[in-house]
Design a protein around this motif. Sequence first.
Motif, short mmCIF file in Angstrom:
data_model
loop_
_atom_site.label_atom_id
_atom_site.label_comp_id
_atom_site.label_asym_id
_atom_site.label_seq_id
_atom_site.Cartn_x
_atom_site.Cartn_y
_atom_site.Cartn_z
N ASP A 1 -2.36 1.17 -5.54
CA ASP A 1 -1.47 1.60 -6.86
C ASP A 1 -2.41 2.94 -7.18
N LEU A 2 -1.62 3.60 -8.26
CA LEU A 2 -2.49 4.75 -8.87
C LEU A 2 -3.87 4.44 -9.42
N ASP A 3 -4.25 3.16 -9.80
CA ASP A 3 -5.54 3.00 -10.29
C ASP A 3 -6.56 3.00 -9.15
N MET B 1 0.87 -1.50 -0.01
CA MET B 1 -0.17 0.00 0.06
C MET B 1 0.69 1.11 -0.06
N ALA B 2 0.26 2.13 -0.63
CA ALA B 2 1.13 3.57 -0.98
C ALA B 2 0.32 4.54 -0.43
N LYS C 1 -12.29 9.41 -7.53
CA LYS C 1 -13.33 9.49 -8.02
C LYS C 1 -14.79 9.64 -7.01
N PHE D 1 15.01 12.51 -1.24
CA PHE D 1 15.28 13.10 -2.42
C PHE D 1 16.84 14.07 -1.95
N VAL E 1 -7.12 6.42 -7.79
CA VAL E 1 -8.11 7.19 -8.49
C VAL E 1 -9.39 6.62 -8.33
N TYR F 1 -1.34 8.16 -0.73
CA TYR F 1 -1.67 9.39 -1.89
C TYR F 1 -2.35 10.32 -1.22
N ASN G 1 12.21 6.74 -0.78
CA ASN G 1 12.55 7.91 -1.75
C ASN G 1 13.02 9.10 -1.50
N PRO H 1 0.78 11.09 -4.99
CA PRO H 1 1.67 10.31 -4.24
C PRO H 1 2.23 11.01 -3.34
#
Lengths: 401, 118
Positions: free
Chosen positions: B87-89, B1-2, B96, B118, B92, B4, B116, B109
């Motif tokens: 994921d992104l799908d 899981m990420a 919605k 930077f 989204v 968003y 990650n 994200p």
Amino acid sequence: MRVTGDLDVAEECAQEAYVRALQAWTRDGVPERPGAWLTTVARNHALDRMRREVTLRRKLPLLVEPATVDPSDPADLDPSDAAVPDDRLRLVFTCCHPTLAPEARVALTLRLVCGVPTPDVARAFLVSESTMAARITRAKKKISEARIPYRVPDRAELPERLDSVLTAVHLLFSTGHTAGAGDALVREDLCDRALHLARTLAALLPEQAETGGLLGLLLLTDARRATRTDEQGRLLLLADQDRTRWDQRAILEGLTVTAGALAAGPPGRFTLQAAIAGVHAMAPSVDQTDWPRVVHLYDRLLAVWSTPVVALNRAAAVAFADGPAAALPLLDELATDPRLADYPYLPAARADVLRRLGDAAGAARSYQRAMELTANAAERAFLEQRLAEVSRADGADAAPG
Amino acid sequence: MAKYAILIYEDQARYATMSPEAWGALVDAHGTFVKQVFELGGSLAGGEALAATTTATSVKGGGTVTDGPFVETKEALGGFYVVEARDLDHAVEIAKLCPAPFGGVEVRPVVDPTTNPF
């Protein structure tokens, strides 16, 4: 990509597969299932690479990261476990994901699915190599950082996503069919790759009628490839093409899949365009074309896909079905649409209608305008020739008896 | 899981002229949305509604303090959720359902600093 979990590695492996394919196919001929061959080679290459990386990581323990695929697990190494065409389709759907910029989708498809080198992708889109490289990098970054999944979407999501994929494949074909710039009109490699993708989509998603529509459209359009230019590479219009040299096998196949798509229910934009291409393919000559049927199909196309370019093509069909005088007001109306302000085919169509109405001076002005707008040498040469013809006619009319 | 962030951008003027009934319905819609996040297999990791941009104060680089939001746009950031999705799908799909009747939402994200940097 499912094997490597990394887009750049997957891309390199796909590249490697294309290089090996070229070598092997030149030597042994093209295998029966070239797509499967490519994917298998790319996959084996990816696995080789990962085995090497695992060895490297053992030697450099500080760099060890959790691996999503365990290369020592036999289940992950067996290349026969995956449905090969689906892997390619997953990659196509990932490249054409609706959350990526539309201009990036085709570029990514060309680069990652077709293995076209970035400089060639840049040329196909008339942008500099650095612009294209940046565009592709941005898209790849979004795929990995925003976690765009590598999968064929569920049935419920298909309409939205499939449309994006079909559009990208169609654009890929169009890019090859009429190269935006340069000397050659057709880039056959791009057309062939687009046709191959359309075939794969139609075979894997046969219940989606538009996949058949797209395949039909590409086959019927591509059947005319050999006759679109003369020996000097000059553009030949439909009216001037040698119809006996059209690829009858491609036409037959195109008509068959288009008929299947039409029978499946209310047709979408690709199926309707295929049907129009089919009417042309069946006509023995321009004059014997069923123009009223073409206009009717354009009416239906406008209902599902209302764009000024479709309206322009409809107007051109009206010029044949009902005569040039009927088409002129339609073209005049389209001339007010700002979206067509720089579209060379509008003045070109107008020039042709004026020429047929006997207005040589008006036609000459429109040919000149069209020439200013086109960047393709073959198209410009064609317009130049037409301009010379009407200018001669104009001169003859103006000369005192 | 990420993770968003679902950022809600809307035309604030429409909120100013809203009837109390419509406001109540919108609050209910947000309550429903929170339940739907879990029904869809995601989870909620945070979220807040923000007061109108008329209450905003900007502190620019260098320390200059001015009134108003950092960027003046018709559609302003009015609130946000942080969800966990596969994921992104998936994100989204959740986004919605997020109520934003006078604008829309942006899905971004959230950077995971452990993987990650930077």
